[in-house]
Write a protein that holds these residues in place. Structure first.
Motif, PDB file in Angstrom:
ATOM      1  N   VAL A   4       0.244  16.062   7.633  1.00 40.17           N
ATOM      2  CA  VAL A   4      -0.383  15.404   8.652  1.00 40.17           C
ATOM      3  C   VAL A   4       0.018  13.633   8.305  1.00 40.17           C
ATOM      4  O   VAL A   4       0.564  13.063   7.194  1.00 40.17           O
ATOM      5  CB  VAL A   4      -1.809  15.323   8.597  1.00 40.17           C
ATOM      6  N   PRO A   5       0.068  12.890   9.513  1.00 44.53           N
ATOM      7  CA  PRO A   5       0.524  11.658   9.429  1.00 44.53           C
ATOM      8  C   PRO A   5      -0.645  10.744   8.717  1.00 44.53           C
ATOM      9  O   PRO A   5      -1.552  11.133   8.619  1.00 44.53           O
ATOM     10  CB  PRO A   5       0.617  11.177  11.085  1.00 44.53           C
ATOM     11  N   TRP A   6       0.248   9.645   8.190  1.00 46.43           N
ATOM     12  CA  TRP A   6      -0.766   8.660   7.717  1.00 46.43           C
ATOM     13  C   TRP A   6      -1.238   7.888   8.377  1.00 46.43           C
ATOM     14  O   TRP A   6      -1.119   6.483   8.409  1.00 46.43           O
ATOM     15  CB  TRP A   6       0.351   7.868   6.607  1.00 46.43           C
ATOM     16  N   ASP A   7      -2.099   8.158   9.309  1.00 40.25           N
ATOM     17  CA  ASP A   7      -2.800   7.331  10.483  1.00 40.25           C
ATOM     18  C   ASP A   7      -4.251   7.129   9.997  1.00 40.25           C
ATOM     19  O   ASP A   7      -4.781   6.517  10.955  1.00 40.25           O
ATOM     20  CB  ASP A   7      -2.479   8.037  11.965  1.00 40.25           C
ATOM     21  N   ALA A   8      -4.797   7.745   9.232  1.00 44.99           N
ATOM     22  CA  ALA A   8      -6.177   7.604   9.007  1.00 44.99           C
ATOM     23  C   ALA A   8      -7.210   8.375  10.125  1.00 44.99           C
ATOM     24  O   ALA A   8      -8.266   8.014  10.125  1.00 44.99           O
ATOM     25  CB  ALA A   8      -6.685   6.121   8.505  1.00 44.99           C
ATOM     26  N   LYS A   9      -6.387   9.038  10.928  1.00 44.92           N
ATOM     27  CA  LYS A   9      -7.222   9.548  11.986  1.00 44.92           C
ATOM     28  C   LYS A   9      -7.024  11.146  12.028  1.00 44.92           C
ATOM     29  O   LYS A   9      -8.042  12.005  12.368  1.00 44.92           O
ATOM     30  CB  LYS A   9      -6.607   9.164  13.323  1.00 44.92           C
ATOM     31  N   GLY A  47      -9.726  16.055   5.095  1.00 45.90           N
ATOM     32  CA  GLY A  47      -9.662  14.624   4.789  1.00 45.90           C
ATOM     33  C   GLY A  47      -8.509  14.175   5.724  1.00 45.90           C
ATOM     34  O   GLY A  47      -7.925  14.924   6.525  1.00 45.90           O
ATOM     35  N   VAL A  48      -8.389  12.872   5.721  1.00 44.76           N
ATOM     36  CA  VAL A  48      -7.174  12.123   6.488  1.00 44.76           C
ATOM     37  C   VAL A  48      -6.522  11.274   5.443  1.00 44.76           C
ATOM     38  O   VAL A  48      -6.944  10.916   4.564  1.00 44.76           O
ATOM     39  CB  VAL A  48      -7.891  11.183   7.433  1.00 44.76           C
ATOM     40  N   ARG A  49      -5.311  10.829   5.786  1.00 44.28           N
ATOM     41  CA  ARG A  49      -4.312  10.253   4.849  1.00 44.28           C
ATOM     42  C   ARG A  49      -4.049   8.836   5.394  1.00 44.28           C
ATOM     43  O   ARG A  49      -4.036   8.695   6.682  1.00 44.28           O
ATOM     44  CB  ARG A  49      -3.027  11.013   4.833  1.00 44.28           C
ATOM     45  N   HIS A  50      -4.333   7.930   4.487  1.00 40.87           N
ATOM     46  CA  HIS A  50      -4.523   6.528   4.851  1.00 40.87           C
ATOM     47  C   HIS A  50      -3.178   5.821   4.575  1.00 40.87           C
ATOM     48  O   HIS A  50      -2.586   6.247   3.525  1.00 40.87           O
ATOM     49  CB  HIS A  50      -5.651   5.576   4.213  1.00 40.87           C
ATOM     50  N   SER A  51      -2.659   4.813   5.383  1.00 43.50           N
ATOM     51  CA  SER A  51      -1.449   4.144   4.980  1.00 43.50           C
ATOM     52  C   SER A  51      -1.365   3.469   3.727  1.00 43.50           C
ATOM     53  O   SER A  51      -0.040   3.447   3.270  1.00 43.50           O
ATOM     54  CB  SER A  51      -1.178   3.195   6.025  1.00 43.50           C
ATOM     55  N   ASP A  52      -2.170   3.305   2.876  1.00 44.04           N
ATOM     56  CA  ASP A  52      -2.358   2.939   1.402  1.00 44.04           C
ATOM     57  C   ASP A  52      -2.064   3.952   0.489  1.00 44.04           C
ATOM     58  O   ASP A  52      -2.048   3.789  -0.776  1.00 44.04           O
ATOM     59  CB  ASP A  52      -3.420   1.807   1.197  1.00 44.04           C
TER      60      ASP A  52
END
Length: 55
Positions: A4-9, A47-52
């Motif tokens: 999944v993308p690192w977009d926190a969404k 979960g979601v992936r954050h850009s940090d």
């Protein structure tokens, strides 16, 4: 089984792999093969992936 993308969404499933993830399966080959189908331990957690780099 897609990243999944690192977009926190975008929500995805948390998955692990490595030699220390499930040490209890070390001597049970059949249980290990079932738990790690496709080479990953599927946690069932979301979960979601954050850009940090955090999830």
């Amino acid at each position: 089984m897609k990243s999944v993308p690192w977009d926190a969404k975008t929500i995805g499933e948390v998955m692990f792999r490595g030699n220390t993830v499930m040490n209890g399966y070390l001597n049970d080959r059949k249980a290990t093969e079932e738990a790690f189908k496709g080479g990953w331990l599927r946690s069932g957690d979301l979960g979601v992936r954050h850009s940090d780099g955090y999830m």
